[in-house]
Write an enzyme that holds these catalytic residues in place. Structure first.
Site, PDB file in Angstrom:
ATOM      1  N   CYS A   2       0.851  -1.180   0.000  1.00 30.12           N
ATOM      2  CA  CYS A   2       0.000   0.000   0.000  1.00 30.12           C
ATOM      3  C   CYS A   2       0.885   1.228   0.000  1.00 30.12           C
ATOM      4  CB  CYS A   2      -0.864   0.023   1.259  1.00 30.12           C
ATOM      5  SG  CYS A   2      -1.793  -1.492   1.489  1.00 30.12           S
ATOM      6  N   ARG A  27       1.682   1.296  -5.823  1.00 32.03           N
ATOM      7  CA  ARG A  27       1.845   0.357  -4.726  1.00 32.03           C
ATOM      8  C   ARG A  27       0.548  -0.398  -4.421  1.00 32.03           C
ATOM      9  NH1 ARG A  27       6.418   1.388  -1.842  1.00 32.03           N
ATOM     10  NH2 ARG A  27       5.561   0.256  -0.092  1.00 32.03           N
ATOM     11  N   TRP A  72      -3.690  -2.106  -1.566  1.00 33.69           N
ATOM     12  CA  TRP A  72      -3.700  -3.368  -2.312  1.00 33.69           C
ATOM     13  C   TRP A  72      -4.028  -4.428  -1.276  1.00 33.69           C
ATOM     14  CZ3 TRP A  72      -1.344  -8.175  -2.542  1.00 33.69           C
ATOM     15  CH2 TRP A  72      -1.463  -8.873  -3.742  1.00 33.69           C
ATOM     16  N   ASN A  98       0.827   0.262   5.996  1.00 33.99           N
ATOM     17  CA  ASN A  98       1.300  -0.538   4.875  1.00 33.99           C
ATOM     18  C   ASN A  98       2.072  -1.708   5.454  1.00 33.99           C
ATOM     19  OD1 ASN A  98       2.549  -1.536   2.537  1.00 33.99           O
ATOM     20  ND2 ASN A  98       4.228  -0.080   2.687  1.00 33.99           N
ATOM     21  N   GLY A  99       1.705  -2.932   5.074  1.00 37.16           N
ATOM     22  CA  GLY A  99       2.419  -4.101   5.584  1.00 37.16           C
ATOM     23  C   GLY A  99       1.439  -5.175   6.022  1.00 37.16           C
ATOM     24  N   GLU A 469      11.188 -12.974 -20.633  1.00 42.82           N
ATOM     25  CA  GLU A 469      10.776 -11.632 -20.213  1.00 42.82           C
ATOM     26  C   GLU A 469       9.679 -11.089 -21.138  1.00 42.82           C
ATOM     27  OE1 GLU A 469      10.898 -10.032 -17.705  1.00 42.82           O
ATOM     28  OE2 GLU A 469      10.414  -7.995 -18.308  1.00 42.82           O
ATOM     29  N   LYS A 473       5.953 -10.019 -19.859  1.00 40.81           N
ATOM     30  CA  LYS A 473       5.452  -8.654 -20.083  1.00 40.81           C
ATOM     31  C   LYS A 473       4.111  -8.677 -20.788  1.00 40.81           C
ATOM     32  CE  LYS A 473       7.399  -6.659 -18.287  1.00 40.81           C
ATOM     33  NZ  LYS A 473       8.485  -6.417 -17.383  1.00 40.81           N
ATOM     34  N   GLU A 476       1.368  -9.941 -18.404  1.00 36.85           N
ATOM     35  CA  GLU A 476       1.121  -8.995 -17.320  1.00 36.85           C
ATOM     36  C   GLU A 476       0.177  -7.863 -17.717  1.00 36.85           C
ATOM     37  OE1 GLU A 476       4.255  -6.895 -14.220  1.00 36.85           O
ATOM     38  OE2 GLU A 476       4.917  -7.420 -16.205  1.00 36.85           O
ATOM     39  N   HIS A 492      10.244 -31.501 -27.488  1.00 38.81           N
ATOM     40  CA  HIS A 492      10.065 -32.310 -26.270  1.00 38.81           C
ATOM     41  C   HIS A 492       8.712 -32.063 -25.621  1.00 38.81           C
ATOM     42  CE1 HIS A 492      14.180 -33.677 -26.555  1.00 38.81           C
ATOM     43  NE2 HIS A 492      14.528 -32.418 -26.804  1.00 38.81           N
ATOM     44  N   LYS A 587       3.172  -2.649  -8.015  1.00 40.89           N
ATOM     45  CA  LYS A 587       4.570  -2.436  -8.389  1.00 40.89           C
ATOM     46  C   LYS A 587       5.524  -3.029  -7.365  1.00 40.89           C
ATOM     47  CE  LYS A 587       7.734  -0.530 -10.983  1.00 40.89           C
ATOM     48  NZ  LYS A 587       8.004  -1.252 -12.245  1.00 40.89           N
TER      49      LYS A 587
HETATM   50  C1  AGP Z   1       7.708  -6.845 -13.730  1.00 40.86           C
HETATM   51  O1  AGP Z   1       7.135  -6.370 -14.900  1.00 40.86           O
HETATM   52  C2  AGP Z   1       6.777  -7.376 -12.778  1.00 40.86           C
HETATM   53  N1  AGP Z   1       5.837  -6.385 -12.375  1.00 40.86           N
HETATM   54  C3  AGP Z   1       7.286  -8.207 -11.632  1.00 40.86           C
HETATM   55  O2  AGP Z   1       7.578  -9.466 -12.145  1.00 40.86           O
HETATM   56  C4  AGP Z   1       8.515  -7.702 -10.851  1.00 40.86           C
HETATM   57  O3  AGP Z   1       9.651  -7.758 -11.651  1.00 40.86           O
HETATM   58  C5  AGP Z   1       8.699  -8.543  -9.591  1.00 40.86           C
HETATM   59  O4  AGP Z   1       7.574  -8.380  -8.768  1.00 40.86           O
HETATM   60  C6  AGP Z   1       9.957  -8.210  -8.841  1.00 40.86           C
HETATM   61  O5  AGP Z   1       9.948  -6.902  -8.367  1.00 40.86           O
HETATM   62  P1  AGP Z   1      11.273  -6.221  -7.862  1.00 40.86           P
HETATM   63  O6  AGP Z   1      12.235  -6.160  -8.986  1.00 40.86           O
HETATM   64  O7  AGP Z   1      10.845  -4.876  -7.386  1.00 40.86           O
HETATM   65  O8  AGP Z   1      11.813  -7.077  -6.739  1.00 40.86           O
END
Ligand code: AGP
Length: 592
Positions: A2, A27, A72, A98-99, A469, A473, A476, A492, A587
């Site tokens: 959060c 966040r 969140w 937050n936490g 990656e 992306k 996501e 395989h 994030k």
């Molecule tokens: C990246 O696009 C993602 N949102 C996610 O996989 C992210 O890389 C992951 O949560 C790790 O976050 P960090 O690098 O802040 O530790």
């Protein structure tokens, strides 16, 4: 996960709180709320965005104290009752948190026995009531905070005020970030410095189990036993923490387009006067270790896959782990392992868990992070900052490229191999070329892909790491299911899924594996797949979709990952999705 903000002494704090919450909604963005003091405690909160919240918060508020929260959900569904700020049973304490409080059930039981009642399901409401209970007993807020710190287990960054102490904000934290911004006649609080840069460049970072009493003219920070601390005041580089969209429609697009300057900044910071600029003791420790362990989550883990390969190139054995896997089954290959944690945010809970184990084992460790002052930055033995500037979009782009570029430099520094710098500079040309010349074609591919349910990315070696990656992306932010497959694994199993019209995106940029990849392309084409090939001039064949300039093939993730990022961006855009804030994601993943 959060975001929290607080203001004391600022004239018309609504402006700071609303902008601050918008900046922090990376966040979490399930629900949001504010509270302030105006002849008693006033609270406005609702499910939905920060923008929505400020349609219900009055325009004109006469107060010198305000706190805010963007949520969140962890404990309790995202509904209005569970939305912060929370007020205690006797309406004496109002807080944002937050936490995650791990022992909240036993604390709740204690409070129920004392006659307390609760309107929601959050652990945060328990803390508000616990504060109230002990405040009524101890009649002193600092002493109350010391008591609460001794009782809480888990992570927290808390900002609160009391109904009978309207000139003070109170803060305390453990595990979750909290920063104080120093003003003249006012002081601010936030989860990170970015919301405060419009108001100040001077900050105090709060460490675990410290607490603060803040009024408009003074910030007093104490340890958990009530001893006053002499905290450093830190000046921050505004450019690196600014949330300005600079005319872009989305942060993701802005951040993709910042990749060339990000790589450039890494070169210019870590290679000066023809010398690598890494801490000499760090290089010595890395050289003396016999095994490097890379640990990360999501995109950062993908960067670690590439980083491991770079260290192997310089004769270091390496292993790579997903943090949440390693944390529960830690292994320590080698006699003298050195651990590298990778985290854009520096706040990822799974990595913080790993760090606890690493410290118990007294192992050498380094974090690669974009966030100075974050938990991992402050608590790892060594820290290297990516200096990419704040990354706001949930989808990590420039930070991923920065992580890989940094690994290329760091690994090369072990043997003082300076060729990496020219290779990186050449990659910047390729990225610029993609930006200038290939966006229209990527956009047209995105149009073709937007209604697909499934697709594949193929590559081998460094192109496979890039495929992983690219696939993450796309998933996501466009919600299209995709899978990355190493070309050699196709036969395989995954080839069973190839059918007429299935899109397959293939990277062919590695001279050693190009001919095998071409074989794979024929295998899927003959089964009806719609293949899009990304290749380099040197390895191109007629009909390839995108042909980029040549570059040192080990730098695929630096030179051409922007193709994958643009593709995900344009698909999400074509589907009308929220590019910067994809559903269910945040994030900073500050819960395990
Ligand atoms: C990246 O696009 C993602 N949102 C996610 O996989 C992210 O890389 C992951 O949560 C790790 O976050 P960090 O690098 O802040 O530790």
């Amino acid at each position: 996960m959060c975001g929290i903000v607080g203001s004391i002494g600022l004239d018309k704090p609504r402006n700071y709180i609303s902008k601050g919450l918008k900046m922090l909604d990376y966040r979490g963005y399930d629900s949001a709320g504010v509270a302030y003091f105006d002849n008693g405690i006033k609270i406005y909160k609702d499910v939905g965005s920060v923008e929505h919240l400020f349609t219900i918060v009055p325009e004109h508020i006469d107060t010198n104290l305000m706190i805010g929260h963007t949520r969140w959900a962890t404990h309790g569904a995202p509904n209005k009752n569970n939305t912060h700020p929370h007020i205690s049973f006797h309406k004496k304490i109002c807080l944002v948190h937050n936490g995650v409080i791990e022992n909240y059930k036993e604390l709740k039981k204690f409070l129920l026995e004392k006659g307390y009642q609760f309107y929601g399901e959050t652990d945060s409401e328990i803390v508000a009531n616990l504060l109230e209970y002990y405040y009524l007993e101890l009649k002193d807020l600092p002493k109350t905070i010391e008591k609460i710190i001794s009782l809480l287990e888990g992570s927290y960054a808390i900002c609160f005020f009391a109904s009978d102490s309207k000139d003070n904000l109170y803060i305390f934290k453990k595990g979750s970030p909290l920063v104080v911004g120093l003003g003249k006649g006012f002081n601010l609080v936030a989860s990170d410095a970015s919301p405060m840069v419009e108001f100040t460049t001077e900050f105090i970072e709060i460490n675990d189990e410290e607490y603060g009493v803040i009024n408009k003219d003074k910030v007093s920070i104490f340890d958990k036993n009530g001893n006053v601390l002499d905290k450093d005041v830190i000046e921050k580089d505004i450019e690196l923490i600014s949330h300005d969209l600079k005319g872009y429609p989305h942060y993701m697009l802005k951040e993709i387009e910042e990749i060339p300057q990000t790589v450039n900044r890494i070169i210019n910071h870590y290679f000066i006067n023809n010398e690598f600029q890494f801490d000499k003791k760090l290089i010595k420790d890395l050289n003396e270790s016999d095994h490097i362990i890379f640990i990360g989550c999501g995109t950062s883990y993908h960067a670690g896959l590439v980083g491991g390969r770079y260290f192997e190139k310089y004769n270091k054995s390496a292993s790579r782990f997903i943090a949440s896997e390693w944390a529960f089954h830690p292994t320590f290959p080698g006699r003298k392992p050195f651990i590298i944690l990778i985290s854009q945010s520096g706040e990822t809970a799974d990595l913080i868990h790993c760090l606890k184990i690493i410290k118990e084992q007294k192992l050498k460790n380094l974090v690669i992070t974009n966030t100075g002052g974050s938990t991992l930055d402050r608590n790892c033995e060594y820290s290297i900052l990516l200096r990419s500037g704040i990354e706001v979009s949930v989808a990590s782009t420039k930070a991923y490229v920065a992580q890989v570029a940094l690994f290329a430099m760091l690994a090369a520094a072990l043997e003082n191999d300076k060729t990496v710098v020219d290779d990186l500079r050449q990659s910047i040309d390729v990225i610029n070329d993609i930006q200038n010349n290939f966006k229209p074609i990527i956009q047209s591919v995105a149009e073709e892909l937007k209604d697909q349910k499934n697709l594949f990315f193929f590559g081998r070696s460094f192109d496979y790491f890039l495929s992983l990656e690219a696939s993450l992306k796309l998933k996501e932010i466009s919600y299209i299911h995709s899978e990355a497959v190493p070309g050699g694994e196709l036969k395989h199993g995954p080839i069973a899924l190839i059918e007429k019209g299935l899109p397959v995106i293939v990277f062919v940029t590695d001279p050693d594996t190009a001919s095998s990849m071409r074989g794979n392309i024929e295998e899927v084409k003959s089964r009806g797949a719609k293949v899009y090939v990304v290749s380099t001039e040197k390895l191109a064949k007629e009909g390839d979709t995108i042909i980029v300039k040549n570059y040192a093939f080990y730098l695929s993730s630096v030179a051409i990952s922007s193709i994958a990022f643009y593709l995900a961006y344009y698909v999400a855009l074509a589907k009308g999705l929220n590019v910067d804030k994809p559903r269910n994601l945040a994030k900073s993943v500050t819960v395990e």
